[in-house]
Design a protein around this motif. Structure first.
Motif, PDB file in Angstrom:
ATOM      1  N   GLY A  48       0.786  -1.222   0.000  1.00  0.00           N
ATOM      2  CA  GLY A  48       0.000   0.000   0.000  1.00  0.00           C
ATOM      3  C   GLY A  48       0.825   1.282   0.000  1.00  0.00           C
ATOM      4  O   GLY A  48       0.272   2.365  -0.017  1.00  0.00           O
ATOM      5  N   LEU A  49       2.142   1.195   0.024  1.00  0.00           N
ATOM      6  CA  LEU A  49       2.980   2.389  -0.019  1.00  0.00           C
ATOM      7  C   LEU A  49       3.066   2.914  -1.441  1.00  0.00           C
ATOM      8  O   LEU A  49       2.925   2.171  -2.404  1.00  0.00           O
ATOM      9  N   GLY A  50       3.309   4.205  -1.553  1.00  0.00           N
ATOM     10  CA  GLY A  50       3.488   4.800  -2.872  1.00  0.00           C
ATOM     11  C   GLY A  50       4.827   4.388  -3.459  1.00  0.00           C
ATOM     12  O   GLY A  50       5.845   4.442  -2.797  1.00  0.00           O
ATOM     13  N   CYS A  51       4.824   3.979  -4.683  1.00  0.00           N
ATOM     14  CA  CYS A  51       6.024   3.560  -5.412  1.00  0.00           C
ATOM     15  C   CYS A  51       6.423   4.728  -6.307  1.00  0.00           C
ATOM     16  O   CYS A  51       5.636   5.144  -7.152  1.00  0.00           O
ATOM     17  N   PHE A  52       7.612   5.263  -6.133  1.00  0.00           N
ATOM     18  CA  PHE A  52       7.977   6.479  -6.848  1.00  0.00           C
ATOM     19  C   PHE A  52       9.107   6.303  -7.857  1.00  0.00           C
ATOM     20  O   PHE A  52       8.916   6.503  -9.034  1.00  0.00           O
ATOM     21  N   GLY A  53      10.297   5.936  -7.410  1.00  0.00           N
ATOM     22  CA  GLY A  53      11.441   5.851  -8.298  1.00  0.00           C
ATOM     23  C   GLY A  53      11.758   4.427  -8.702  1.00  0.00           C
ATOM     24  O   GLY A  53      11.416   3.477  -7.995  1.00  0.00           O
ATOM     25  N   ILE A  54      12.422   4.279  -9.851  1.00  0.00           N
ATOM     26  CA  ILE A  54      12.812   2.953 -10.321  1.00  0.00           C
ATOM     27  C   ILE A  54      14.098   3.065 -11.126  1.00  0.00           C
ATOM     28  O   ILE A  54      14.316   4.047 -11.846  1.00  0.00           O
ATOM     29  N   ALA A  55      14.961   2.061 -10.957  1.00  0.00           N
ATOM     30  CA  ALA A  55      16.188   1.949 -11.747  1.00  0.00           C
ATOM     31  C   ALA A  55      16.437   0.473 -12.010  1.00  0.00           C
ATOM     32  O   ALA A  55      16.030  -0.386 -11.226  1.00  0.00           O
ATOM     33  N   HIS A  56      17.112   0.185 -13.113  1.00  0.00           N
ATOM     34  CA  HIS A  56      17.450  -1.187 -13.479  1.00  0.00           C
ATOM     35  C   HIS A  56      18.965  -1.284 -13.577  1.00  0.00           C
ATOM     36  O   HIS A  56      19.609  -0.439 -14.195  1.00  0.00           O
ATOM     37  N   ASN A  57      19.534  -2.320 -12.956  1.00  0.00           N
ATOM     38  CA  ASN A  57      20.973  -2.531 -13.024  1.00  0.00           C
ATOM     39  C   ASN A  57      21.278  -4.018 -12.861  1.00  0.00           C
ATOM     40  O   ASN A  57      20.809  -4.637 -11.905  1.00  0.00           O
ATOM     41  N   GLN A  58      22.021  -4.577 -13.785  1.00  0.00           N
ATOM     42  CA  GLN A  58      22.474  -5.964 -13.745  1.00  0.00           C
ATOM     43  C   GLN A  58      21.348  -6.955 -13.439  1.00  0.00           C
ATOM     44  O   GLN A  58      21.466  -7.835 -12.598  1.00  0.00           O
ATOM     45  N   GLY A  59      20.217  -6.786 -14.107  1.00  0.00           N
ATOM     46  CA  GLY A  59      19.108  -7.719 -13.968  1.00  0.00           C
ATOM     47  C   GLY A  59      18.266  -7.542 -12.719  1.00  0.00           C
ATOM     48  O   GLY A  59      17.428  -8.394 -12.414  1.00  0.00           O
ATOM     49  N   ASN A  60      18.454  -6.446 -12.008  1.00  0.00           N
ATOM     50  CA  ASN A  60      17.658  -6.164 -10.804  1.00  0.00           C
ATOM     51  C   ASN A  60      16.958  -4.827 -10.937  1.00  0.00           C
ATOM     52  O   ASN A  60      17.427  -3.930 -11.626  1.00  0.00           O
ATOM     53  N   ASN A  66       7.807   5.377  -0.234  1.00  0.00           N
ATOM     54  CA  ASN A  66       7.729   6.618   0.542  1.00  0.00           C
ATOM     55  C   ASN A  66       9.011   6.926   1.303  1.00  0.00           C
ATOM     56  O   ASN A  66       9.482   8.048   1.290  1.00  0.00           O
ATOM     57  N   ASP A  67       9.567   5.943   1.975  1.00  0.00           N
ATOM     58  CA  ASP A  67      10.724   6.184   2.835  1.00  0.00           C
ATOM     59  C   ASP A  67      11.763   5.072   2.767  1.00  0.00           C
ATOM     60  O   ASP A  67      12.563   4.906   3.667  1.00  0.00           O
TER      61      ASP A  67
END
Length: 100
Positions: A48-60, A66-67
């Protein structure tokens, strides 16, 4: 998309992952096929937390909430919690920025 995207990252030259928060938090994978944007699988979160940022690196995938910052495999399995801001409970401080 049915809601406003929060962030986007490249997975492959023809696929991106987009964080979306529309009451439910999820990651939407989108591919480019024959010059068309094609929605793919969705990665749902239960907390239920807000999902904000995303990055992809080496298959992950590295996803900020939020925090906190979590590391997930591309098969949607939680690998580990990397960071949690316990000093500012309940506040969104603009996310966490990481450079790979």
């Amino acid at each position: 998309m049915t809601a406003q995207p929060q962030d986007v990252c490249n997975i492959t030259p023809s696929e991106v992952a987009v964080t979306v928060h529309d009451g439910n938090t999820h990651v939407q994978f989108i591919s480019v096929t024959q010059s068309q944007l094609v929605p793919g699988r969705e990665f749902q979160f239960q907390d239920g937390l807000g999902c904000f940022g995303i990055a992809h690196n080496q298959g992950n995938l590295f996803i900020t909430f939020n925090d906190s910052l979590y590391k997930y495999s591309m098969s949607e399995k939680l690998v580990c919690k990397l960071y949690k801001d316990i000093g500012h409970k309940g506040k969104n401080n603009g996310g966490v920025i990481f450079v790979f």
